[in-house]
Design an enzyme around this catalytic site. Structure first.
Site, PDB file in Angstrom:
ATOM      1  N   CYS A 107       0.932  -1.161   0.110  1.00 27.73           N
ATOM      2  CA  CYS A 107       0.063  -0.025   0.014  1.00 27.73           C
ATOM      3  C   CYS A 107       0.820   1.290  -0.106  1.00 27.73           C
ATOM      4  O   CYS A 107       0.405   2.250  -0.480  1.00 27.73           O
ATOM      5  CB  CYS A 107      -0.926   0.010   1.203  1.00 27.73           C
ATOM      6  SG  CYS A 107      -0.041  -0.247   2.787  1.00 27.73           S
TER       7      CYS A 107
ATOM      8  N   GLN B 136       6.268  -5.320   9.121  1.00 22.74           N
ATOM      9  CA  GLN B 136       5.514  -6.154   8.332  1.00 22.74           C
ATOM     10  C   GLN B 136       6.446  -5.994   7.050  1.00 22.74           C
ATOM     11  O   GLN B 136       6.413  -6.825   6.058  1.00 22.74           O
ATOM     12  CB  GLN B 136       4.328  -5.199   8.111  1.00 22.74           C
ATOM     13  CG  GLN B 136       2.995  -5.507   9.169  1.00 22.74           C
ATOM     14  CD  GLN B 136       3.490  -4.511  10.287  1.00 22.74           C
ATOM     15  OE1 GLN B 136       4.109  -3.495  10.102  1.00 22.74           O
ATOM     16  NE2 GLN B 136       2.779  -4.788  11.571  1.00 22.74           N
TER      17      GLN B 136
END
Length: 429
Positions: A50, A114
């Site tokens: 993203c 992440q």
């Protein structure tokens, strides 16, 4: 072989552009096939999240313009619009960039973990599609090793830096084992979704979600094995919960002092942990004055977050040093591999010259030429052929002012030591 990294991220492009440049899983096979066929890259990997889309390429040094045109065409974009947001890194800078990404040093949230998993997924996907060869494989494996050292040797990922994580982290000050506690989450937006995830990671198993619309409350609660209720039902469940975290857009408080007082009487001094993330506030400020209630606001959390960010910034400096060391180690490995390849070619050329002179000598012997003459001719011919091209290149380099070539020649053949051995001093006479 050159290494080139190019892409866009949260710093260079708005979300409207980032989402248009993202690679979907369904088109990944097509992307790898086209990329390697049209860009001059022999190896490729694609990272698409993203916050960033990056391509890691091994191949021609000048492949970046071709890749830019390909990306624009693949995503049906104006190449000029994409170019304005694009960054390009080459060789050592590309290695450094990948390692900084893996370590969380280039993330929107400094040190977030992440991205390392996402980078590992990108590597796996490249291998599955046959796009990653020995060069990129060596780089990825070394990068993962550096990222692991950053995680284990620095505190860059230890402290929470999001409001949701900070809220859950503070709950540990009240409840050592949260698996025994029930949580009431007021609201059903993204922040509360993140809170629910962090609470579940912390061990909470019993969830109650209250929201203005029952459907959204039930959807979030059921994803965590809990129950959804509407806001008006909160008072009847209040005595049964231990952790209350609220984040709504309500203009007026949802939870008042009176309701909490009544619930406390039933709880027999069992403490409440409350976090009011909302602005305007969802929980009346007077609730904080009650015994056995620990109420925190978003401002309290900001202080924790800012302290943790400062802590991470200190750790980031340590991480940058580890990355710099990792980059140097990788480049040294490449140089060593290049030296091995060069020496192999050097030896192969010498062996070809040797075999040619040997065959010439054998023909002469078969024709009855004197063996001593043959040996002397072979030695002279081999010496001349071995030294001819280096001699030509040394003269050329010296003429061009590159005198360091002469110094390298003296060092390679230890000519200074030879001069010292053959010098005759008066003491030796």
């Amino acid at each position: 072989m050159a290494l080139v990294t190019l892409g866009i991220n949260h710093r260079t492009a708005p979300v409207e552009l980032r989402e248009r440049v993202a690679f979907t899983p369904e088109r990944m096979a097509e992307a790898f096939a086209e990329l390697r066929a049209t860009s001059g890259a022999t190896e490729a990997a694609i990272l698409s999240t993203c916050n960033r889309t990056e391509l890691y390429l091994a191949g021609d040094d000048d492949c970046a313009p071709m890749v830019l045109r390909w990306m624009a065409g693949f995503h049906r974009l104006d190449a000029a619009e994409l170019e304005d947001a694009l960054y390009v890194h080459r060789d050592g800078d590309a290695v450094r960039h990948m390692m900084r990404v893996a370590a969380g040093l280039d993330s929107m949230v400094l040190g977030e973990p992440q991205i390392l998993g996402q980078l590992k997924d990108a590597y796996t996907l490249a291998r599955e599609h046959g796009a990653s060869g020995s060069f990129l494989s060596r780089l990825f494996e070394h990068t993962f090793s550096v990222a692991k050292r950053v995680r284990t040797q620095t505190a860059i990922g230890e402290n929470p830096v999001s409001v949701a994580y900070a809220a859950v982290s503070m709950a540990h000050h009240i409840f050592a084992d949260m698996s025994r506690n029930k949580a009431l989450l007021i609201g059903a937006g993204k922040t509360i979704e993140l809170v629910a995830r962090h609470l579940a990671d912390a061990g909470v198993k019993d969830f109650l979600v209250a929201n203005r619309t029952l459907e959204r409350a039930q959807a979030l609660a059921e994803s965590r094995g809990g129950k959804g209720i509407v806001l008006s039902e909160i008072p009847e469940h209040l005595a049964d919960v231990d952790i209350i975290i609220s984040s709504t857009a309500s203009p007026l408080p949802i939870l008042g002092k009176g309701a909490v007082e009544r619930a406390l009487k039933k709880r027999k001094h069992r403490p409440y942990f409350m976090v009011d993330i909302a602005v305007p506030r969802d929980i009346e400020p007077e609730v904080a004055s009650l015994d056995d209630v620990y109420l925190y606001t978003v401002d309290d959390l900001r202080q924790v977050i800012e302290e943790n960010i400062r802590s991470r910034e200190g750790a980031a400096r340590e991480a940058e040093n580890l990355v710099a060391s990792g980059v140097q180690d990788f480049l040294n490995q490449l140089r060593a591999l290049d030296a091995v390849s060069t020496l192999k070619q050097f030896r192969q050329r010498a062996e070809l010259l040797r075999d040619a002179e040997t065959e010439k000598a054998l023909r002469a012997l078969r024709n009855g030429t004197d063996p001593e003459t043959v040996l002397r001719s072979m030695a002279r011919g081999l010496t001349n052929k071995l030294l001819h091209e280096p001699s030509v290149q040394v003269r050329k380099a010296t003429t061009e002012g590159r005198t360091e070539v002469t110094e390298w020649l003296r060092e390679l053949h230890q000519l200074d030591a030879l001069d010292a051995d053959t010098t005759t001093t008066p003491e030796k006479l």
